[in-house]
Design an enzyme around this catalytic site. Sequence first.
Site, PDB file in Angstrom:
ATOM      1  N   ASP A  49       0.845  -1.201   0.000  1.00  0.00           N
ATOM      2  CA  ASP A  49       0.000   0.000   0.000  1.00  0.00           C
ATOM      3  C   ASP A  49       0.881   1.252   0.000  1.00  0.00           C
ATOM      4  OD1 ASP A  49       0.857  -0.173   2.601  1.00  0.00           O
ATOM      5  OD2 ASP A  49      -1.101   0.152   3.520  1.00  0.00           O
ATOM      6  N   SER A  50       2.194   1.077   0.049  1.00  0.00           N
ATOM      7  CA  SER A  50       3.113   2.198  -0.178  1.00  0.00           C
ATOM      8  C   SER A  50       2.866   2.804  -1.563  1.00  0.00           C
ATOM      9  CB  SER A  50       4.572   1.735  -0.051  1.00  0.00           C
ATOM     10  OG  SER A  50       4.793   0.582  -0.839  1.00  0.00           O
ATOM     11  N   ASP A  88      -1.206  -6.045  -0.399  1.00  0.00           N
ATOM     12  CA  ASP A  88      -1.527  -5.421   0.881  1.00  0.00           C
ATOM     13  C   ASP A  88      -3.021  -5.156   1.004  1.00  0.00           C
ATOM     14  OD1 ASP A  88       0.059  -4.744   3.053  1.00  0.00           O
ATOM     15  OD2 ASP A  88       1.105  -3.149   1.972  1.00  0.00           O
ATOM     16  N   LYS A 118      -1.503  -9.191   2.736  1.00  0.00           N
ATOM     17  CA  LYS A 118      -0.733  -8.763   3.915  1.00  0.00           C
ATOM     18  C   LYS A 118      -1.604  -7.848   4.761  1.00  0.00           C
ATOM     19  CE  LYS A 118       2.964  -5.719   3.850  1.00  0.00           C
ATOM     20  NZ  LYS A 118       2.470  -4.592   4.689  1.00  0.00           N
ATOM     21  N   GLU A 120      -1.318  -5.353   8.413  1.00  0.00           N
ATOM     22  CA  GLU A 120      -0.498  -4.794   9.492  1.00  0.00           C
ATOM     23  C   GLU A 120      -1.133  -5.278  10.782  1.00  0.00           C
ATOM     24  OE1 GLU A 120       0.294  -0.630   9.051  1.00  0.00           O
ATOM     25  OE2 GLU A 120       0.995  -0.905   7.003  1.00  0.00           O
ATOM     26  N   GLU A 187       9.191  -4.404  10.703  1.00  0.00           N
ATOM     27  CA  GLU A 187       9.652  -3.094  10.225  1.00  0.00           C
ATOM     28  C   GLU A 187      10.126  -2.203  11.372  1.00  0.00           C
ATOM     29  OE1 GLU A 187       7.100  -1.003   7.465  1.00  0.00           O
ATOM     30  OE2 GLU A 187       8.394   0.759   7.488  1.00  0.00           O
TER      31      GLU A 187
HETATM   32  O1  KIV Z   1       3.500  -1.096   1.728  1.00  0.00           O
HETATM   33  C1  KIV Z   1       4.652  -1.532   1.652  1.00  0.00           C
HETATM   34  O2  KIV Z   1       5.369  -1.329   0.681  1.00  0.00           O
HETATM   35  C2  KIV Z   1       5.138  -2.310   2.778  1.00  0.00           C
HETATM   36  C3  KIV Z   1       6.597  -2.624   2.797  1.00  0.00           C
HETATM   37  C4  KIV Z   1       7.338  -1.420   3.176  1.00  0.00           C
HETATM   38  C5  KIV Z   1       6.896  -3.792   3.663  1.00  0.00           C
HETATM   39  O3  KIV Z   1       4.409  -2.635   3.663  1.00  0.00           O
END
Ligand code: KIV
Length: 288
Positions: A49-50, A88, A118, A120, A187
């Site tokens: 989600d970055s 994510d 994924k 969090e 992280e």
């Molecule tokens: O969103 C993302 O790119 C991440 C990585 C930094 C692990 O969660």
Amino acid sequence: MSAQTQQRRKTVLDIAKAKQGDPLVCLTAYDAPRAALLDPFCDLILVGDSVGMVVHGLPSTVGVTMEMMILHGQAVMRGSKQAFIVVDMPFGSYEASPVHAYENAARIMKETGCQAVKIESGEYAGEIIAFLVERGIPVLAHVGLRPQAIHVDGGFKAKGRTKEEREKVLREAKAASDGGALAVVVEGVAEDLAREITETISIPTIGIGASAACDGQILVTEDMLGLFDWTPKFVRRYGNVRGEITAAVEGYAAEVKARSFPGADETYALKSEKSLKIPRVAGQPGNS
Ligand code: KIV
């Protein structure tokens, strides 16, 4: 391509093997051409989600939507062949209840074809992870610095620097492992905590700003390619894409202004009127 010649994608079993040996090589990707370039070298590609910050210019990942993750997930699946692909789950799509998480995770998997999602994961998430895994959805957990929680933490803060915080991160990692997560992203934690987590839990740890004591590493690809003028302390730059793009665009702009681009080689010449092919443009007549 026949089923026999088709390249096999890595599975959860390949990822689990990292606990015994070779470190996992992981990177983020958001589009098909980049996924294709990374694919031969990566065990796991994360559609993170970055993307909200890296591609869409958002100030944090909080504003990322399901639609954004699905669109980018589909592109990465098209571009890759062998890496294990994780998408994510965006903020607000999984925290409220296991059923809510299941509905959104199942949608992501169906619409993208990815192999895992994924989340969090705070301590509370062990139950959500178990609910998803029991119903056929592999989950990559993410503990320590959780970017979706910046408004609770007051910014992007490294974690585990006090005894209480250390124990909390350790509990989060154990909850993920006990819930059946396939691996956990760790992280922004100090080396000794990363080592303790890695030695305590049975699933692979994938570090980002968490030292070499993890079972694998992940970085945001654009950070390690050098696209931004600022990167966090833990990023090593393996390229200078920012410099290359700037130089290329500067050169293009100068040559357009000087009328030296396009040159003769980049210009169509008239052959003869008879053989001249007029490309067909949607809605207009053409003869090719
Ligand atoms: O969103 C993302 O790119 C991440 C990585 C930094 C692990 O969660």
